[in-house]
Design a protein around this motif. Structure first.
Motif, short mmCIF file in Angstrom:
data_model
loop_
_atom_site.label_atom_id
_atom_site.label_comp_id
_atom_site.label_asym_id
_atom_site.label_seq_id
_atom_site.Cartn_x
_atom_site.Cartn_y
_atom_site.Cartn_z
N ALA A 198 0.84 -1.19 0.00
CA ALA A 198 0.00 0.00 0.00
C ALA A 198 0.87 1.24 0.00
CB ALA A 198 -0.92 0.00 1.22
N ASP A 223 -2.98 5.39 1.92
CA ASP A 223 -4.19 4.61 2.19
C ASP A 223 -4.70 3.88 0.94
OD1 ASP A 223 -5.07 6.73 0.71
OD2 ASP A 223 -6.49 7.48 2.22
N ARG A 224 -3.86 3.84 -0.10
CA ARG A 224 -4.25 3.19 -1.35
C ARG A 224 -3.53 1.85 -1.51
NH1 ARG A 224 -3.10 4.95 -7.58
NH2 ARG A 224 -4.67 3.61 -8.53
N THR A 225 -4.30 0.78 -1.63
CA THR A 225 -3.73 -0.56 -1.81
C THR A 225 -3.36 -0.75 -3.28
OG1 THR A 225 -5.03 -1.47 0.00
CG2 THR A 225 -4.15 -3.03 -1.61
N MET A 226 -2.07 -1.05 -3.52
CA MET A 226 -1.60 -1.28 -4.88
C MET A 226 -1.71 -2.75 -5.28
SD MET A 226 -0.87 1.67 -5.91
CE MET A 226 -0.45 3.31 -5.34
N THR A 240 -6.43 -7.87 -5.58
CA THR A 240 -6.27 -6.48 -6.03
C THR A 240 -4.91 -6.33 -6.69
OG1 THR A 240 -7.63 -5.65 -4.22
CG2 THR A 240 -6.14 -4.08 -5.27
N VAL A 294 -3.11 -3.10 -8.99
CA VAL A 294 -3.11 -1.87 -9.77
C VAL A 294 -1.93 -1.94 -10.73
CG1 VAL A 294 -2.92 0.64 -9.69
CG2 VAL A 294 -4.14 -0.58 -7.87
N ARG A 347 -0.21 3.54 -10.75
CA ARG A 347 0.31 3.69 -9.38
C ARG A 347 0.92 5.07 -9.10
NH1 ARG A 347 2.56 -2.19 -7.32
NH2 ARG A 347 0.93 -3.43 -8.34
#
Length: 377
Positions: free
Chosen positions: A61, A64-67, A74, A76, A81
């Motif tokens: 992450a 607060d963004r999960t990659m 999940t 990205v 990114r």
């Protein structure tokens, strides 16, 4: 700029596991280095953060963004990114000018032409190449190409900067200059930076914190001072800087000190207490940095608590800032770094117990005394 959180990260290629459950938090605005020898997993870790590799298990992450999160499936892709990446080879397009190389990631992000011109100018100004926008990569030096690659990574204002051995293609003097410049730039921008290198000196000079990796495992995470002065294992001590290793057997352990009988000469030396605790009769390895060994003169008394050892100079080298000596201690050799020139024959050494690190006996290789004696004639 956000934190980068890596949790339970593992990666397999076919039947080979190259990352074993990596857990890391890289702090906001920190210059964080992944350090280790070739094949230790540092570049694979960086590639997983960049999205160039899919981890087998785990999550990454940014803020607060999960990659990526394998549990929830999940993922990205790299272009989603907003991470800046500089490769070891720089990966500049040879048929494009400097400005065109920087424009490419902006075009992919559909930035309008007027805004592109402003962003390219700002990025080149940051790296000191504002007057070279119309040159081609072959018209630039290696150091200038490295700066163009960095400008291209910065031009779209990434949240995190990822650097995979970006200085390794530069010669020694230019590399040192680039290192100082890169550190100043990172501090000025305040951007969270993840840096990969196998160069210990580079890691110590650049980093706020360092993660030492070995065979896909995290061995130690700490500040440069902690990594160098308090290595967690003999392997870290051997890899980060130079270190002497002498095996022996514990004679006594009490009051924050451990007494060890050295195999090489049968002498007792005092060390700081081992972190894991040791018992009398246990096999151990005593580690001490070459610059921590003091050479005594006839008119200089050793400190009251110092270990005093007698050795014979086998060879010497002048390396500019200091003299380096290989010194025989019984049937082994140690390296001594000092400002004193011209040491020959028998010398007396003093070592403070506090700088003697203690580890369970490992397979750390000690210098071959016979080979050194042969070389020194």
């Amino acid at each position: 700029m956000p934190d980068v959180t890596i949790s339970h990260l593992s990666k397999k290629f076919a039947a080979t596991t190259v990352l074993h459950g990596i857990d890391l938090t890289i702090r906001d605005g920190e210059f964080f280095t992944l350090l280790g020898p070739s094949g230790c997993g540092k570049s694979t870790t960086l590639s997983c953060v960049a999205g160039l590799e899919r981890p087998t298990t785990g999550s990454i992450a940014v803020g607060d963004r999960t990659m990526v999160d394998t549990a929830s499936r999940t993922f990205v892709p790299p272009e989603g990114r907003n991470l800046g990446m500089v490769f070891q080879s720089y990966a500049l397009w040879p048929h494009m000018t400097v400005a065109q190389n920087l424009a490419l990631p902006l075009r992919i992000r559909k930035v309008d032409r007027r805004r592109q011109t402003a962003l390219i100018g700002e990025a080149l100004e940051k790296v000191g190449l504002a007057d070279m926008r119309d040159r081609y990569p072959h018209q630039l030096s290696g150091g200038q190409q490295q700066r163009v690659a960095l400008a291209r990574a910065l031009v779209y204002s990434p949240t995190v900067l990822l650097l995979d051995e970006p200085l390794s293609n530069l010669d020694a003097q230019l590399r040192e200059q680039a290192r100082a410049w890169l550190k100043r730039l990172q501090e000025d921008l305040g951007i969270t930076t993840v840096y990969v290198t196998h160069d210990q000196e580079e890691a110590l000079a650049l980093s706020d914190r360092i993660a030492v990796m070995s065979e896909g495992h995290l061995v130690q995470v700490g500040s440069p001072t902690e990594i160098y002065q308090e290595p967690a294992t003999a392997g870290v001590a051997a890899f980060v800087g130079r270190c002497n290793f002498l095996t022996g057997k514990v004679a006594a352990a009490s009051d924050g000190r451990t007494e060890v009988v050295l195999d090489c000469n049968g002498r007792r030396v005092r060390t700081r207490a081992a972190k894991a605790g040791v018992e009398a009769g246990q096999r151990v390895t005593v580690a001490v940095r070459p610059e921590r060994i003091k050479v005594l003169t006839a008119d200089r008394q050793p400190p009251p608590d110092a270990n005093v050892l007698t050795g014979t100079v086998l060879s010497s080298s002048y390396v500019g800032a200091r003299f380096e000596y290989d010194v025989r201690l019984g049937d082994h050799a140690v390296q001594v770094a000092t400002g004193r020139p011209g040491l020959t024959g028998e010398i007396t050494l003093a070592v403070d117990p506090e700088v003697c690190l203690l580890y369970p006996t490992t397979d750390v290789v000690t210098p071959d005394i016979e080979a050194l004696t042969t070389v020194s004639g």
